[in-house]
Design a protein around this motif. Structure first.
Motif, PDB file in Angstrom:
ATOM      1  N   ASP A  69       0.816  -1.216   0.000  1.00 16.21           N
ATOM      2  CA  ASP A  69       0.000   0.000   0.000  1.00 16.21           C
ATOM      3  C   ASP A  69       0.852   1.269   0.000  1.00 16.21           C
ATOM      4  OD1 ASP A  69      -2.306  -1.482  -0.024  1.00 16.21           O
ATOM      5  OD2 ASP A  69      -2.739  -1.241   2.119  1.00 16.21           O
ATOM      6  N   ILE A  70       2.007   1.229   0.670  1.00 15.30           N
ATOM      7  CA  ILE A  70       2.853   2.421   0.722  1.00 15.30           C
ATOM      8  C   ILE A  70       3.828   2.472  -0.453  1.00 15.30           C
ATOM      9  CG2 ILE A  70       2.677   2.559   3.232  1.00 15.30           C
ATOM     10  CD1 ILE A  70       5.559   1.513   3.406  1.00 15.30           C
ATOM     11  N   GLY A  71       3.693   1.497  -1.368  1.00 21.76           N
ATOM     12  CA  GLY A  71       4.526   1.502  -2.566  1.00 21.76           C
ATOM     13  C   GLY A  71       5.941   1.030  -2.335  1.00 21.76           C
ATOM     14  N   CYS A  72       6.131   0.157  -1.360  1.00 17.04           N
ATOM     15  CA  CYS A  72       7.478  -0.349  -1.070  1.00 17.04           C
ATOM     16  C   CYS A  72       7.962  -1.240  -2.217  1.00 17.04           C
ATOM     17  CB  CYS A  72       7.481  -1.146   0.235  1.00 17.04           C
ATOM     18  SG  CYS A  72       9.093  -1.771   0.714  1.00 17.04           S
ATOM     19  N   LYS A  73       9.120  -0.945  -2.732  1.00 18.01           N
ATOM     20  CA  LYS A  73       9.701  -1.715  -3.826  1.00 18.01           C
ATOM     21  C   LYS A  73      10.313  -3.006  -3.299  1.00 18.01           C
ATOM     22  CE  LYS A  73      13.079  -1.334  -7.579  1.00 18.01           C
ATOM     23  NZ  LYS A  73      14.108  -0.453  -8.208  1.00 18.01           N
ATOM     24  N   THR A  74      10.087  -4.106  -3.995  1.00 13.86           N
ATOM     25  CA  THR A  74      10.650  -5.390  -3.592  1.00 13.86           C
ATOM     26  C   THR A  74      12.156  -5.392  -3.798  1.00 13.86           C
ATOM     27  OG1 THR A  74       8.621  -6.482  -4.326  1.00 13.86           O
ATOM     28  CG2 THR A  74      10.530  -7.887  -3.885  1.00 13.86           C
ATOM     29  N   PRO A  75      12.942  -5.660  -2.738  1.00 15.83           N
ATOM     30  CA  PRO A  75      14.401  -5.709  -2.910  1.00 15.83           C
ATOM     31  C   PRO A  75      14.814  -6.850  -3.845  1.00 15.83           C
ATOM     32  CG  PRO A  75      13.808  -5.529  -0.584  1.00 15.83           C
ATOM     33  CD  PRO A  75      12.547  -5.838  -1.339  1.00 15.83           C
ATOM     34  N   GLN A  76      16.011  -6.770  -4.350  1.00 11.37           N
ATOM     35  CA  GLN A  76      16.516  -7.781  -5.256  1.00 11.37           C
ATOM     36  C   GLN A  76      16.638  -9.145  -4.567  1.00 11.37           C
ATOM     37  OE1 GLN A  76      17.206  -7.728  -8.531  1.00 11.37           O
ATOM     38  NE2 GLN A  76      17.893  -9.850  -8.521  1.00 11.37           N
ATOM     39  N   LYS A  77      17.023  -9.147  -3.296  1.00 12.68           N
ATOM     40  CA  LYS A  77      17.268 -10.397  -2.571  1.00 12.68           C
ATOM     41  C   LYS A  77      16.113 -10.674  -1.619  1.00 12.68           C
ATOM     42  CE  LYS A  77      22.261  -9.710  -2.852  1.00 12.68           C
ATOM     43  NZ  LYS A  77      23.520  -9.519  -2.101  1.00 12.68           N
ATOM     44  N   ILE A  78      15.582 -11.884  -1.711  1.00  9.57           N
ATOM     45  CA  ILE A  78      14.442 -12.293  -0.899  1.00  9.57           C
ATOM     46  C   ILE A  78      14.756 -13.635  -0.246  1.00  9.57           C
ATOM     47  CG2 ILE A  78      11.978 -12.831  -0.883  1.00  9.57           C
ATOM     48  CD1 ILE A  78      11.796 -11.278  -3.554  1.00  9.57           C
ATOM     49  N   GLY A  79      14.564 -13.727   1.044  1.00  6.36           N
ATOM     50  CA  GLY A  79      14.733 -14.989   1.753  1.00  6.36           C
ATOM     51  C   GLY A  79      13.443 -15.349   2.469  1.00  6.36           C
ATOM     52  N   VAL A  80      13.125 -16.635   2.549  1.00  5.84           N
ATOM     53  CA  VAL A  80      11.910 -17.067   3.240  1.00  5.84           C
ATOM     54  C   VAL A  80      12.237 -18.192   4.213  1.00  5.84           C
ATOM     55  CG1 VAL A  80      10.433 -16.410   1.314  1.00  5.84           C
ATOM     56  CG2 VAL A  80      11.236 -18.766   1.475  1.00  5.84           C
ATOM     57  N   VAL A  81      11.522 -18.177   5.322  1.00  4.59           N
ATOM     58  CA  VAL A  81      11.581 -19.250   6.305  1.00  4.59           C
ATOM     59  C   VAL A  81      10.159 -19.759   6.508  1.00  4.59           C
ATOM     60  CG1 VAL A  81      12.183 -19.900   8.664  1.00  4.59           C
ATOM     61  CG2 VAL A  81      13.547 -18.178   7.462  1.00  4.59           C
ATOM     62  N   SER A  82       9.944 -21.048   6.316  1.00  4.91           N
ATOM     63  CA  SER A  82       8.665 -21.689   6.589  1.00  4.91           C
ATOM     64  C   SER A  82       7.521 -20.972   5.877  1.00  4.91           C
ATOM     65  CB  SER A  82       8.445 -21.757   8.105  1.00  4.91           C
ATOM     66  OG  SER A  82       7.341 -22.559   8.442  1.00  4.91           O
ATOM     67  N   GLY A  83       6.421 -20.678   6.604  1.00  4.92           N
ATOM     68  CA  GLY A  83       5.242 -20.079   6.004  1.00  4.92           C
ATOM     69  C   GLY A  83       5.438 -18.662   5.514  1.00  4.92           C
ATOM     70  N   GLY A  84       6.590 -18.065   5.786  1.00  2.00           N
ATOM     71  CA  GLY A  84       6.901 -16.758   5.235  1.00  2.00           C
ATOM     72  C   GLY A  84       6.965 -16.763   3.721  1.00  2.00           C
ATOM     73  N   CYS A  85       6.961 -17.965   3.130  1.00  2.19           N
ATOM     74  CA  CYS A  85       7.007 -18.060   1.670  1.00  2.19           C
ATOM     75  C   CYS A  85       5.767 -17.449   1.030  1.00  2.19           C
ATOM     76  CB  CYS A  85       7.170 -19.510   1.230  1.00  2.19           C
ATOM     77  SG  CYS A  85       5.797 -20.612   1.665  1.00  2.19           S
ATOM     78  N   MET A  86       4.607 -17.542   1.704  1.00  2.00           N
ATOM     79  CA  MET A  86       3.375 -17.069   1.070  1.00  2.00           C
ATOM     80  C   MET A  86       3.321 -15.543   0.963  1.00  2.00           C
ATOM     81  SD  MET A  86       0.456 -19.829   2.240  1.00  2.00           S
ATOM     82  CE  MET A  86      -0.706 -19.246   1.000  1.00  2.00           C
ATOM     83  N   PRO A  87       3.518 -14.790   2.055  1.00  2.00           N
ATOM     84  CA  PRO A  87       3.561 -13.335   1.881  1.00  2.00           C
ATOM     85  C   PRO A  87       4.724 -12.887   1.009  1.00  2.00           C
ATOM     86  CG  PRO A  87       4.140 -13.947   4.131  1.00  2.00           C
ATOM     87  CD  PRO A  87       3.593 -15.160   3.481  1.00  2.00           C
ATOM     88  N   ALA A  88       5.834 -13.623   1.027  1.00  2.00           N
ATOM     89  CA  ALA A  88       6.974 -13.269   0.168  1.00  2.00           C
ATOM     90  C   ALA A  88       6.596 -13.347  -1.301  1.00  2.00           C
ATOM     91  CB  ALA A  88       8.160 -14.183   0.460  1.00  2.00           C
ATOM     92  N   LEU A  89       5.884 -14.411  -1.691  1.00  2.00           N
ATOM     93  CA  LEU A  89       5.457 -14.558  -3.083  1.00  2.00           C
ATOM     94  C   LEU A  89       4.485 -13.449  -3.467  1.00  2.00           C
ATOM     95  CD1 LEU A  89       4.912 -18.421  -3.386  1.00  2.00           C
ATOM     96  CD2 LEU A  89       6.719 -17.064  -4.442  1.00  2.00           C
TER      97      LEU A  89
END
Length: 212
Positions: free
Chosen positions: A30-50
């Motif tokens: 909503d605030i227009g945050c740009k997705t950084p180049q590097k993304i890491g996920v742990v467990s269920g964090g994969c869903m909001p990351a995607l």
């Protein structure tokens, strides 16, 4: 578009608090945050990351995680894991791998029997990618006795252990964690360890998230 001064982001394990992480994801979008180049996920964090990087539908994910809460009575057997895999299949966009090719997207696992923490950004196909996401959420016994993914002599499971979220050492990393608000460069919650294993309780709106 802003990246809030970070060039990497790690979405920590959500436990039973995935709706909290989706709330943070929606706020950043909503605030227009740009997705950084590097993304890491742990467990269920994969869903909001995607959802955050445009590889999945956030509205569908919110519906799915609410349905998973209701399906929580099916813990301690394989039905919950199978349902979660089915949800990921529809949640992730068909061209998610093409979208993710624009990023360095890392999944996190514990390897059995070595119990070493592993990170990987190599996926041969969409199916393998989704299977590894499921493995990264799999807590043995809690989600059944069958281990879902075997690779190079090890079974891959949830990144079990204290402080299993991590940072990209060469980058300024923003960490999202629903159960920790004690560290710098963190958007964290104070939902407690018990919520990770399935306890749910009400909390006030002011506890939605904390910027540390």
């Amino acid at each position: 578009m802003e990246n809030l001064g970070f060039d990497a982001i790690v979405w920590g394990g959500t436990g039973w608090n995935m709706i909290w992480s989706f709330g943070v994801c929606q706020y950043l979008l909503d605030i227009g945050c740009k997705t950084p180049q590097k993304i890491g996920v742990v467990s269920g964090g994969c869903m909001p990351a995607l959802a955050f990087c445009g590889a999945a539908d956030i509205n569908l994910g919110i519906v799915q995680c609410n349905e998973l809460y209701e399906f929580g009575d099916h813990l301690f057997n394989d039905r919950f894991r199978i349902r979660y895999r089915t949800y990921l299949e529809s949640f992730a966009k068909k061209d998610c791998m093409q979208i993710l090719s624009n990023y360095d997207f890392y999944t996190t696992h514990r390897a059995l029997p070595s119990f070493k923490l592993q990170k990987t950004n190599v996926f041969k196909s969409r199916e393998e990618f989704l299977d590894k996401l499921v493995a990264g959420c799999h807590v043995p016994l809690l989600f059944g006795t069958n281990l879902p993914y075997y690779e190079d002599g090890n079974y891959l499971i949830d990144a079990i252990g204290k402080k299993t979220w991590w940072r990209f050492p060469e980058s300024k990393t923003l960490v999202i964690s629903p159960t920790d608000k004690t560290s710098s460069n963190l958007i964290g919650g104070d939902l407690g360890l018990l919520s990770v294993v399935g306890y749910r309780f009400k909390r006030s709106d002011k506890d939605l998230f904390y910027a540390g």
